[in-house]
Every structure is written in C-alpha cells, then in structure tokens.
Design a protein around this motif. Structure first.
Motif, mmCIF file in Angstrom:
data_model
loop_
_atom_site.group_PDB
_atom_site.id
_atom_site.type_symbol
_atom_site.label_atom_id
_atom_site.label_comp_id
_atom_site.label_asym_id
_atom_site.label_seq_id
_atom_site.Cartn_x
_atom_site.Cartn_y
_atom_site.Cartn_z
ATOM 1 N N ILE A 18 37.929 -2.724 -11.760
ATOM 2 C CA ILE A 18 36.746 -3.027 -10.949
ATOM 3 C C ILE A 18 36.516 -4.529 -10.924
ATOM 4 O O ILE A 18 36.257 -5.117 -9.869
ATOM 5 C CB ILE A 18 35.502 -2.280 -11.488
ATOM 6 N N GLU A 19 36.640 -5.165 -12.083
ATOM 7 C CA GLU A 19 36.448 -6.614 -12.170
ATOM 8 C C GLU A 19 37.456 -7.357 -11.291
ATOM 9 O O GLU A 19 37.094 -8.269 -10.539
ATOM 10 C CB GLU A 19 36.583 -7.062 -13.622
ATOM 11 N N ILE A 20 38.726 -6.968 -11.360
ATOM 12 C CA ILE A 20 39.757 -7.617 -10.543
ATOM 13 C C ILE A 20 39.508 -7.364 -9.063
ATOM 14 O O ILE A 20 39.604 -8.293 -8.244
ATOM 15 C CB ILE A 20 41.167 -7.140 -10.962
ATOM 16 N N ARG A 23 36.710 -9.527 -7.877
ATOM 17 C CA ARG A 23 37.128 -10.934 -7.820
ATOM 18 C C ARG A 23 38.021 -11.187 -6.599
ATOM 19 O O ARG A 23 37.874 -12.191 -5.903
ATOM 20 C CB ARG A 23 37.852 -11.302 -9.111
ATOM 21 N N LEU A 24 38.961 -10.275 -6.325
ATOM 22 C CA LEU A 24 39.826 -10.415 -5.156
ATOM 23 C C LEU A 24 39.019 -10.324 -3.863
ATOM 24 O O LEU A 24 39.259 -11.078 -2.917
ATOM 25 C CB LEU A 24 40.923 -9.351 -5.173
ATOM 26 N N ARG A 25 38.073 -9.406 -3.828
ATOM 27 C CA ARG A 25 37.238 -9.260 -2.634
ATOM 28 C C ARG A 25 36.481 -10.551 -2.345
ATOM 29 O O ARG A 25 36.441 -11.026 -1.210
ATOM 30 C CB ARG A 25 36.264 -8.099 -2.843
ATOM 31 N N GLN A 26 35.886 -11.135 -3.383
ATOM 32 C CA GLN A 26 35.155 -12.378 -3.197
ATOM 33 C C GLN A 26 36.098 -13.501 -2.789
ATOM 34 O O GLN A 26 35.757 -14.325 -1.936
ATOM 35 C CB GLN A 26 34.399 -12.747 -4.476
ATOM 36 N N LEU A 27 37.298 -13.521 -3.365
ATOM 37 C CA LEU A 27 38.296 -14.520 -3.004
ATOM 38 C C LEU A 27 38.631 -14.443 -1.516
ATOM 39 O O LEU A 27 38.716 -15.461 -0.840
ATOM 40 C CB LEU A 27 39.558 -14.290 -3.845
ATOM 41 N N VAL A 63 46.408 -3.274 -10.380
ATOM 42 C CA VAL A 63 45.802 -3.534 -9.074
ATOM 43 C C VAL A 63 46.819 -4.372 -8.320
ATOM 44 O O VAL A 63 47.407 -5.294 -8.886
ATOM 45 C CB VAL A 63 44.477 -4.322 -9.208
ATOM 46 N N THR A 64 47.061 -4.048 -7.051
ATOM 47 C CA THR A 64 47.937 -4.899 -6.254
ATOM 48 C C THR A 64 47.115 -5.596 -5.183
ATOM 49 O O THR A 64 46.139 -5.055 -4.666
ATOM 50 C CB THR A 64 49.099 -4.136 -5.595
ATOM 51 N N PHE A 65 47.547 -6.804 -4.880
ATOM 52 C CA PHE A 65 46.924 -7.618 -3.846
ATOM 53 C C PHE A 65 48.027 -8.049 -2.895
ATOM 54 O O PHE A 65 48.977 -8.723 -3.306
ATOM 55 C CB PHE A 65 46.232 -8.839 -4.460
ATOM 56 N N THR A 66 47.914 -7.619 -1.645
ATOM 57 C CA THR A 66 48.926 -7.923 -0.640
ATOM 58 C C THR A 66 48.345 -8.880 0.387
ATOM 59 O O THR A 66 47.240 -8.669 0.886
ATOM 60 C CB THR A 66 49.412 -6.640 0.055
ATOM 61 N N ILE A 67 49.114 -9.913 0.697
ATOM 62 C CA ILE A 67 48.766 -10.878 1.730
ATOM 63 C C ILE A 67 49.733 -10.682 2.882
ATOM 64 O O ILE A 67 50.957 -10.677 2.680
ATOM 65 C CB ILE A 67 48.848 -12.318 1.200
ATOM 66 N N PHE A 68 49.195 -10.504 4.084
ATOM 67 C CA PHE A 68 50.010 -10.302 5.280
ATOM 68 C C PHE A 68 50.276 -11.635 5.980
ATOM 69 O O PHE A 68 49.646 -12.635 5.676
ATOM 70 C CB PHE A 68 49.291 -9.351 6.244
ATOM 71 N N ASN A 69 51.192 -11.618 6.941
ATOM 72 C CA ASN A 69 51.540 -12.796 7.744
ATOM 73 C C ASN A 69 52.103 -13.898 6.837
ATOM 74 O O ASN A 69 51.808 -15.074 6.996
ATOM 75 C CB ASN A 69 50.324 -13.306 8.527
ATOM 76 N N GLU A 94 46.075 -5.419 -16.704
ATOM 77 C CA GLU A 94 44.995 -5.676 -17.658
ATOM 78 C C GLU A 94 45.441 -6.710 -18.686
ATOM 79 O O GLU A 94 46.534 -6.620 -19.254
ATOM 80 C CB GLU A 94 44.605 -4.382 -18.372
ATOM 81 N N GLY A 95 44.596 -7.709 -18.892
ATOM 82 C CA GLY A 95 44.848 -8.703 -19.917
ATOM 83 C C GLY A 95 45.875 -9.766 -19.550
ATOM 84 O O GLY A 95 46.131 -10.669 -20.345
#
Length: 114
Positions: A18-20, A23-27, A63-69, A94-95
């Motif tokens: 949830i924390e990550i 943080r990603l959403r705000q980023l 948690v994965t974070f994908t950037i397109f383009n 985690e950690g």
C-alpha cells in the motif's frame, strides 16, 4: 484522484505494498500534469491525453511499476525487467530500496510526447 484507484490501493493486503502504491501514484501525479487515472484490466492505469503513461500492478510478493512509451529512453541496467522496448517495468520488493527519482525522470521523459 479517482476513487476506484484509491479503493484498489486500500484493498491491497500488505501494508508495505500500500505504501509503495501510494508513493508511485503520487509520483505519477507529480510527474505528469493533468494525468488521468482509472482502473482498467483490474489495475490502476495512468493516462495522458488518453494514452497510457504508466500502470501499477500488485502480486503476492511485489509491486510492479510500468512506464509506457519508453523505447527512446536511456535506461540503466539492472533496474528494469527485460521485456518489450516500448515499456519498462520495475519490480519493487519489500525492504529493497527503489530509485523513485529515476522513475520520475523516466516517466517525465516518456510522457512528454503523449
């Protein structure tokens, strides 16, 4: 911010995830002016001018974070998983430290042309 995305993040089981996610959403919001967000395919997607800019995905242990383009981006080795050149995906654990500054810089570059 979209309530469905808020509900998705709040429904994640692990507090560290949830924390990550938050943080990603705000980023994403800090990096892309006027970004739109919605749940699509069961995950939070972030769009600029109707085109995909990023997505957050959760699984049992990451948690994965994908950037397109992302095809034209210079991406450091070892940070992102191998995959299609038009998108880059980081797996956050985690950690383990994550370079959120790098994510923000790459997201700004990738979304500039959207």
């Amino acid at each position: 911010m979209n309530q469905d995305v808020t509900d998705f993040i709040n429904s994640v089981k692990q507090p560290w995830q949830i924390e990550i996610c938050n943080r990603l959403r705000q980023l994403v919001h800090d990096s892309i002016p006027d970004v739109q967000e919605r749940i699509q395919y069961g995950k939070p997607h972030f769009l600029k001018n109707g085109k995909y800019a990023a997505v957050i995905t959760t699984a049992k242990g990451w948690v994965t974070f994908t950037i397109f383009n992302a095809a034209e981006l210079e991406v450091p080795e070892g940070v992102f998983e191998p995959g299609k050149p038009e998108r880059i995906t980081a797996r956050l654990l985690e950690g383990k430290p994550a370079d959120y500054g790098l994510f923000a810089d790459l997201l700004k570059q990738a979304s500039a042309e959207l």
